[in-house]
Design an enzyme around this catalytic site. Structure first.
Site, PDB file in Angstrom:
ATOM      1  N   ASN A 117       0.880  -1.169   0.000  1.00 50.77           N
ATOM      2  CA  ASN A 117       0.000   0.000   0.000  1.00 50.77           C
ATOM      3  C   ASN A 117       0.916   1.217   0.000  1.00 50.77           C
ATOM      4  O   ASN A 117       1.564   1.530   0.999  1.00 50.77           O
ATOM      5  CB  ASN A 117      -0.922   0.001   1.226  1.00 50.77           C
ATOM      6  CG  ASN A 117      -1.807   1.225   1.272  1.00 50.77           C
ATOM      7  OD1 ASN A 117      -1.373   2.350   0.996  1.00 50.77           O
ATOM      8  ND2 ASN A 117      -3.071   1.041   1.640  1.00 50.77           N
ATOM      9  N   GLU A 153      -3.875   1.747  -3.009  1.00 53.81           N
ATOM     10  CA  GLU A 153      -4.051   3.152  -2.642  1.00 53.81           C
ATOM     11  C   GLU A 153      -3.140   4.046  -3.483  1.00 53.81           C
ATOM     12  O   GLU A 153      -2.424   4.897  -2.971  1.00 53.81           O
ATOM     13  CB  GLU A 153      -3.833   3.385  -1.140  1.00 53.81           C
ATOM     14  CG  GLU A 153      -4.586   4.603  -0.627  1.00 53.81           C
ATOM     15  CD  GLU A 153      -4.590   4.744   0.887  1.00 53.81           C
ATOM     16  OE1 GLU A 153      -5.089   5.786   1.345  1.00 53.81           O
ATOM     17  OE2 GLU A 153      -4.116   3.839   1.599  1.00 53.81           O
ATOM     18  N   TYR A 209      -7.789  -4.112  -2.434  1.00 56.63           N
ATOM     19  CA  TYR A 209      -7.678  -3.064  -1.418  1.00 56.63           C
ATOM     20  C   TYR A 209      -9.019  -2.983  -0.696  1.00 56.63           C
ATOM     21  O   TYR A 209      -9.956  -2.326  -1.151  1.00 56.63           O
ATOM     22  CB  TYR A 209      -7.299  -1.735  -2.073  1.00 56.63           C
ATOM     23  CG  TYR A 209      -7.248  -0.564  -1.132  1.00 56.63           C
ATOM     24  CD1 TYR A 209      -6.726  -0.690   0.165  1.00 56.63           C
ATOM     25  CD2 TYR A 209      -7.698   0.698  -1.521  1.00 56.63           C
ATOM     26  CE1 TYR A 209      -6.674   0.392   1.025  1.00 56.63           C
ATOM     27  CE2 TYR A 209      -7.641   1.783  -0.678  1.00 56.63           C
ATOM     28  CZ  TYR A 209      -7.138   1.626   0.594  1.00 56.63           C
ATOM     29  OH  TYR A 209      -7.087   2.707   1.451  1.00 56.63           O
ATOM     30  N   ASP A 222      -3.779  -5.013   0.532  1.00 54.55           N
ATOM     31  CA  ASP A 222      -4.106  -4.449   1.832  1.00 54.55           C
ATOM     32  C   ASP A 222      -5.539  -4.863   2.137  1.00 54.55           C
ATOM     33  O   ASP A 222      -6.486  -4.258   1.647  1.00 54.55           O
ATOM     34  CB  ASP A 222      -3.962  -2.922   1.788  1.00 54.55           C
ATOM     35  CG  ASP A 222      -4.369  -2.256   3.092  1.00 54.55           C
ATOM     36  OD1 ASP A 222      -4.672  -2.982   4.064  1.00 54.55           O
ATOM     37  OD2 ASP A 222      -4.394  -1.010   3.136  1.00 54.55           O
ATOM     38  N   ASN A 237      -6.752  -4.874   5.144  1.00 59.60           N
ATOM     39  CA  ASN A 237      -7.183  -4.017   6.253  1.00 59.60           C
ATOM     40  C   ASN A 237      -7.768  -4.780   7.440  1.00 59.60           C
ATOM     41  O   ASN A 237      -8.562  -4.231   8.199  1.00 59.60           O
ATOM     42  CB  ASN A 237      -8.164  -2.956   5.751  1.00 59.60           C
ATOM     43  CG  ASN A 237      -7.471  -1.619   5.519  1.00 59.60           C
ATOM     44  OD1 ASN A 237      -6.676  -1.172   6.349  1.00 59.60           O
ATOM     45  ND2 ASN A 237      -7.747  -0.989   4.394  1.00 59.60           N
ATOM     46  N   ASP A 293       2.614   4.334   5.394  1.00 56.88           N
ATOM     47  CA  ASP A 293       2.511   3.723   6.722  1.00 56.88           C
ATOM     48  C   ASP A 293       2.497   2.192   6.640  1.00 56.88           C
ATOM     49  O   ASP A 293       2.464   1.511   7.659  1.00 56.88           O
ATOM     50  CB  ASP A 293       1.285   4.236   7.490  1.00 56.88           C
ATOM     51  CG  ASP A 293       0.014   4.282   6.661  1.00 56.88           C
ATOM     52  OD1 ASP A 293       0.048   3.923   5.473  1.00 56.88           O
ATOM     53  OD2 ASP A 293      -1.030   4.690   7.208  1.00 56.88           O
ATOM     54  N   HIS A 294       2.556   1.654   5.428  1.00 52.08           N
ATOM     55  CA  HIS A 294       2.648   0.213   5.209  1.00 52.08           C
ATOM     56  C   HIS A 294       4.047  -0.164   4.739  1.00 52.08           C
ATOM     57  O   HIS A 294       4.731   0.637   4.082  1.00 52.08           O
ATOM     58  CB  HIS A 294       1.651  -0.240   4.129  1.00 52.08           C
ATOM     59  CG  HIS A 294       0.218  -0.109   4.520  1.00 52.08           C
ATOM     60  ND1 HIS A 294      -0.575  -1.173   4.863  1.00 52.08           N
ATOM     61  CD2 HIS A 294      -0.576   0.997   4.585  1.00 52.08           C
ATOM     62  CE1 HIS A 294      -1.797  -0.753   5.130  1.00 52.08           C
ATOM     63  NE2 HIS A 294      -1.832   0.554   4.965  1.00 52.08           N
TER      64      HIS A 294
END
Length: 261
Positions: free
Chosen positions: A8, A35, A106, A149, A151, A251-252
């Site tokens: 991501n 993303e 995603y 991702d 999540n 942040d991934h």
């Protein structure tokens, strides 16, 4: 044999240089990005092609979502699905010459409140994963790899504190239940945990932490799955934690696996 990475990127145009660095330093044969936050025509394809990634299959949106598969190996577009009818670019598939299909997903983050009555986004997330389950059950996927991702951190050792995150979106029991039902419907094998069966394992650390590395309050939100007919060909799984510490990072962190196919 090929190595596949999923990441991501949180804006492919903003972090074009980080993608280039990863491609130079790790040289995965295939890189699946989520993303991307870009229309397909504005993804920096020229730079990727200069590094040898001459094939791309992507779906884009301006400023939001977006998924792309970059490859040094020939791939063809294998379509997409609008899960939960959100109108979002959250899925794209590509097929290798050996017949293996790669699904890049995603899953919606789901907002902050784990209650679909109080939070529309949480309901959309559950509906998205439920449709994944139904599609896998109907299609009985074979010779397929699913990455992205998702999540959701399903296992207790996929988060820094199972007890403290039970009511936090991404690790609530209902989300885990939905994800495992989708996984079971396609008989998907969690390749990362097949290779690294024990121990704490994270792929995401919040921007909100002033020192993410020292606090180490991570979650494993990014996954590589394979159907049983090819899962035994997978090995060498790893998460590139150091990438989270690059300048202006996502942040991934990227997740990688190699397949002997």
């Amino acid at each position: 044999m090929f190595t596949l990475a999923t990441w991501n990127i949180n804006s492919v145009r903003l972090r074009e240089g980080l993608v280039a660095r990863l491609l130079r330093e790790e040289a995965p044969d295939i890189l699946c990005l989520q993303e991307c936050k870009s229309p397909v025509e504005k993804i920096p394809l020229t730079m990727f092609q200069e590094l040898g990634y001459n094939w791309i299959v992507a779906r884009g949106q301006k400023g939001y979502n977006g998924v792309a598969i970059l490859s040094r190996l020939p791939i063809e577009d294998a379509g997409d699905r609008d899960y939960a009818k959100l109108g979002h670019a959250r899925h794209v598939a590509a097929r290798l010459e050996n017949g293996v299909t790669i699904h890049n997903m995603y899953v919606p983050a789901g907002g902050d409140i784990p209650d679909r009555e109080l939070n529309v986004k949480f309901g959309q997330k559950l509906d998205f994963v439920s449709e994944m389950r139904d599609v896998f059950h109907a299609d009985n996927p074979q010779r397929s790899i699913l990455v992205g991702d998702l999540n959701i951190a399903p296992r207790e050792d996929d988060v820094w504190s199972h007890k403290q995150l039970l009511k936090i979106v991404s690790h609530t029991p209902i989300e885990v239940e939905h994800l495992l039902a989708a996984q079971d419907a396609g008989k998907w094998v969690d390749v990362t945990r097949q290779d690294i069966p024990e121990g704490l394992l994270y792929s995401w650390w919040s921007y909100r932490s002033p020192d993410w590395n020292a606090a180490d309050k991570g979650r494993r939100l990014d996954h590589i799955w394979a159907t049983p007919d090819i899962s035994n060909a997978a090995h060498g799984s790893r998460i590139l934690r150091d990438v989270r510490g690059w300048q202006q990072p996502s942040d991934h962190a990227p997740v990688l696996a190699t397949f002997d196919l």
